[in-house]
Enzyme design. Structure first.
Site, mmCIF file in Angstrom:
data_model
loop_
_atom_site.group_PDB
_atom_site.id
_atom_site.type_symbol
_atom_site.label_atom_id
_atom_site.label_comp_id
_atom_site.label_asym_id
_atom_site.label_seq_id
_atom_site.Cartn_x
_atom_site.Cartn_y
_atom_site.Cartn_z
ATOM 1 N N ASP A 190 0.833 -1.209 0.000
ATOM 2 C CA ASP A 190 0.000 0.000 0.000
ATOM 3 C C ASP A 190 0.868 1.260 0.000
ATOM 4 O OD1 ASP A 190 -2.339 1.393 -0.080
ATOM 5 O OD2 ASP A 190 -3.010 0.849 1.933
ATOM 6 N N GLU A 232 3.362 6.466 -2.815
ATOM 7 C CA GLU A 232 3.315 7.632 -3.712
ATOM 8 C C GLU A 232 3.936 8.882 -3.102
ATOM 9 O OE1 GLU A 232 -0.538 5.169 -3.928
ATOM 10 O OE2 GLU A 232 0.460 6.343 -2.350
ATOM 11 N N ASP A 240 -8.745 4.213 -3.834
ATOM 12 C CA ASP A 240 -9.853 4.430 -2.896
ATOM 13 C C ASP A 240 -11.060 5.078 -3.577
ATOM 14 O OD1 ASP A 240 -8.054 3.434 -1.082
ATOM 15 O OD2 ASP A 240 -7.475 5.385 -0.298
#
Length: 803
Positions: free
Chosen positions: A477, A480, A541
């Protein structure tokens, strides 16, 4: 029990508030906040900067493809006409001292390399480069091997190179490169400032800029666009599928959703409907203007001081094959990964996880993976790679027991470490973090420096311990937010390392998973060019809305254009409890994606909704599991050709103009067309490419063109291409329990009675063709691709056994 319910309520409330706050800040650009994607296009319209416009070919050796380009120096000046002020480029003299030491019109290196009969490389230097890496993580082999020379001839004003697939024409005065297909049609060409003499609009041509603030340089690779030309790609972009008329910033960002212009997975690659693709081989910030400012040109504004472009010729399949030959094709993930992944944010305990697994089996919901998100540590979100001792009595035993049920375990983690994390001090002491200019932390968190081999080794040991315990996959996860101003062990700053971070992250976890488990499988959110070698990735998301569902598909289609064979998304959306009607429609979209996971704010388990929903969910899930031979074979074919499982129509139908216009349908593999329901309706308009198509659920037949089609019992429109055979398997509750010795072939024959498809059996090396022919009232298998290992049964769809 009441205490646990209260804790759960507080947790859900806090998650909702947190996500809402993040959303408000994350989706609005222009605030100048940390990690906001940098749009470098402003550097190319700055009156303080100096611009060098490519003018003529100063010298060139056609045998080696090496030469020099002569540049002319310009700056912006103002011009006022009828009370309207314009900024225009005007030639200027050198402003350096001593004047004799610096060229006003420099001659700088330029090279053409012919990588294959369909691939050309352009390299341009804008000055002296002292820190050019010898290898590239983006390229599958680190470097490009020796190419295949094209034939060339001298022309009156330059040189022409040809292969069986196209030609490259170089003119000396003005300097220009034309790219043509095998029939001589102009695909695109570089833009020279003379090309813009026909317009009053100030247009920056092929050039580079030297910034007055720090004397650094960046390149504007400018190419002409043709009328009706369409542009696709640039990564998992959620904006309009066709990028023509858009400005796209390529900078990895926590997009906080799927309905804004930033991206978790920017990829510096695109393809054109004209028959070419371009890979910008860089990890620097990139801004692509696809005719947004001036509709006649594509401006690729690249932060690098050296330009490195690969241009590919051909139809979409050929372009993807060439691009993935260069940057890598996806390896085949394990069979179990193609099953259903059950998740929510989050399961907190062994007891909870075991209960969910039991409920999957009690409710006859086929599933292969149970995912524990942020709550498996002692402190929620605080990643220390250790199961909570207070809530997991025996995690190894739990993992083993779940495997006996046919369920693998996936675990969440991230590479950021808060100061209260027990691992924080160790990371600091061992200098494993990304530093700022002062040698300290750019953020409050310690971000692992994955350009540091010592940090990679430390990190992989943590992951290996979990994999050796029996964990099937790691959720990779975030990734970025590598500090843009960071100093990395590679010797480079975040200017280059920020976009590379997702690739390093994907590789690091994938490599240790392969080393321990012998499988290539991760569940990652961020990516850069080359990340397709480390499957798989999901779409971030998404909101729980119709528009987010539609945007999710656009993102998946765009990522597939960039060589990513495998992709998934959070079925039903992530942010809040999914409305049942939306969840019902989103489910078959997920089931007809390469990989499928229900995840997000609770509840996500189908038995937590109505009985009718549970039955519909089960039916869609059953369909996927029965289609597993088709899915598995198509997946393997994608790994061999660089194709996406979620496939834009034009990849299969490049000669059909209508297929280039569709962004709300897709091909699932080569032969199943899927049109999800994005609104609460039972009908939708569906565009069908040329040929005959059969509705998988109703058996109705349609010809190419537009139709209003009603969905079947499973709320999705799903059609099969004429002349196709779709392999099915007997329903099992896990891929682990599937019997591959009996395969049912469902024929959708053409007018001659023939149908064909692909088969890939577990343990095989490659896919094999399978074809059947109708003779009188029966179908006959042409040959047995399994050499007697499989008992084949052939049906029409209406005769297929349901179980």
């Amino acid at each position: 029990m009441k205490r646990n319910n209260y804790r759960f309520f507080v947790y859900c409330f806090m998650v909702a508030i947190t996500l809402a706050c993040i959303k408000l800040q994350g989706q609005i650009q222009g605030f100048g906040l940390q990690n906001e994607p940098p749009d470098i296009s402003a550097d190319f319209t700055d009156f303080q900067n100096t611009y060098y416009l490519a003018d003529t070919l100063a010298c060139f050796d056609p045998a080696s493809g090496q030469g020099k380009i002569s540049y002319r120096r310009f700056e912006y000046a103002t011009r006022m006409a009828f009370n309207n002020m314009l900024g225009v480029l005007v030639p200027v003299r050198a402003n350096e001292f001593p004047a004799n030491e610096y060229a006003a019109s420099p001659q700088l290196p330029f090279a053409l390399e012919f990588i294959s009969p369909k691939t050309v490389r352009i390299r341009i230097k804008t000055g002296f480069g002292a820190n050019s890496p010898t290898g590239s993580l983006m390229l599958v082999n680190g470097t490009v091997g020796e190419g295949i020379p094209w034939k060339y001839v001298k022309t009156d004003n330059g040189y022409t190179y040809t292969s069986d697939f196209g030609s490259v024409v170089i003119t000396e005065t003005p300097w220009r490169i034309e790219f043509r297909d095998r029939k001589g049609k102009l695909l695109t060409q570089t833009n020279h400032f003379r090309d813009n003499s026909w317009t009053l609009t100030p247009v920056l041509p092929f050039s580079f800029v030297r910034r007055s603030s720090d004397y650094s340089r960046s390149v504007a690779a400018v190419f002409n666009l043709s009328p009706d030309e369409k542009i696709f790609g640039c990564g998992e972009s959620f904006t309009s599928f066709n990028k023509r008329g858009q400005k796209v910033v390529l900078w990895a960002d926590d997009a906080n959703g799927v309905q804004n212009e930033t991206m978790y997975k920017p990829i510096p690659f695109f393809m054109s409907s004209r028959g070419y693709g371009i890979f910008m081989h860089t990890s620097s910030p990139v801004t692509c203007d696809f005719g947004k400012y001036y509709s006649g040109v594509t401006s690729l504004m690249i932060g690098d001081e050296e330009l490195d472009l690969f241009i590919f010729f051909g139809e979409p399949k050929e372009i993807l094959d060439e691009y993935t030959n260069l940057t890598g094709k996806a390896p085949m993930p394990p069979l179990w990964s193609f099953g259903f992944w059950m998740s929510r944010i989050t399961y907190f305990s062994e007891k909870e996880g075991r209960a969910v697994a039991d409920n999957l089996r009690v409710n006859r919901i086929p599933a292969d993976v149970l995912h524990f998100d942020t709550g498996w540590f002692e402190t929620d979100w605080r990643c220390d790679y250790t199961f909570s001792e207070s809530r997991f009595e025996n995690p190894a035993e739990m993992i083993s027991d779940l495997k006996e049920q046919g369920i693998q375990v996936c675990l969440w983690q991230l590479p950021y470490f808060v100061p209260n994390n027990s691992l924080f001090s160790e990371i600091i002491d061992k200098q494993l973090y990304v530093k700022n200019a002062k040698g300290g932390l750019p953020f409050e968190d310690a971000v692992l420096d994955l350009s540091n081999p010592a940090a990679v080794e430390w990190y992989q040991k943590k992951i290996a311990g979990l994999l050796e315990m029996g964990v099937g996959a790691i959720k990779v996860d975030f990734g970025e937010a590598a500090p843009a101003n960071g100093i990395y062990a590679s010797g480079r700053t975040g200017f280059y390392e920020h976009n590379l971070y997702p690739l390093r992250y994907n590789k690091t976890v994938s490599d240790i998973t392969h080393q321990v488990k012998g499988e290539r499988i991760i569940w990652a959110r961020s990516a850069w060019a080359g990340s397709q070698r480390y499957p798989l990735h999901w779409g971030g998301d998404a909101a729980n809305t119709n528009t987010a569902m539609a945007a999710t598909l656009r993102g998946g289609l765009s990522l597939g254009i960039c060589g990513f064979s495998f992709w998934s998304h959070d079925v039903g959306g992530f942010v809040r409890k999914t409305p049942e009607a939306l969840y019902r429609r989103w489910t078959p979209f997920g089931m007809l994606t390469s990989h499928v996971r229900s995840h997000g704010a609770p509840p996500k388990e189908p038995w937590e909704y109505s009985k009718d929903f549970l039955n519909t969910f089960r039916e869609a899930d059953n369909m996927r599991y029965m289609l597993m031979p088709y899915i598995y074979a198509q997946a393997k074919d994608c790994t061999e050709k660089g194709l996406p499982m979620v496939r834009a129509l034009f990849i299969e139908f490049p000669d059909d103009p209508g297929s280039w216009l569709i962004d709300n349908e897709y091909l699932f593999g080569s032969d199943i067309l899927v049109a999800p329901l994005f609104e609460e309706t039972t009908f939708r308009d569906v565009y069908l490419p040329p040929g005959e198509w059969t509705d998988y659920q109703t058996g109705k037949q349609y010809s190419g063109g537009w139709h209003s089609i009603e969905a079947g019992r499973i709320p999705v429109v799903m059609l099969i291409r004429e002349g196709t055979v779709i392999a099915h398997i007997k329903l099992a509750q896990s891929t682990q329990f599937m019997d591959w010795s009996e395969i049912n072939l469902v024929a959708f024959p053409d007018v001659s009675g023939r149908a064909k498809g692909l088969i890939y059996l577990p343990g095989s090396e490659t896919t094999k063709q399978i074809s059947v022919q109708k003779t009188k009232e029966k179908f006959k298998l042409d040959s047995d691709p399994s050499d007697g290992k499989v008992r084949w049964s052939i049906f029409l769809k209406e005769d297929l056994p349901l179980h």
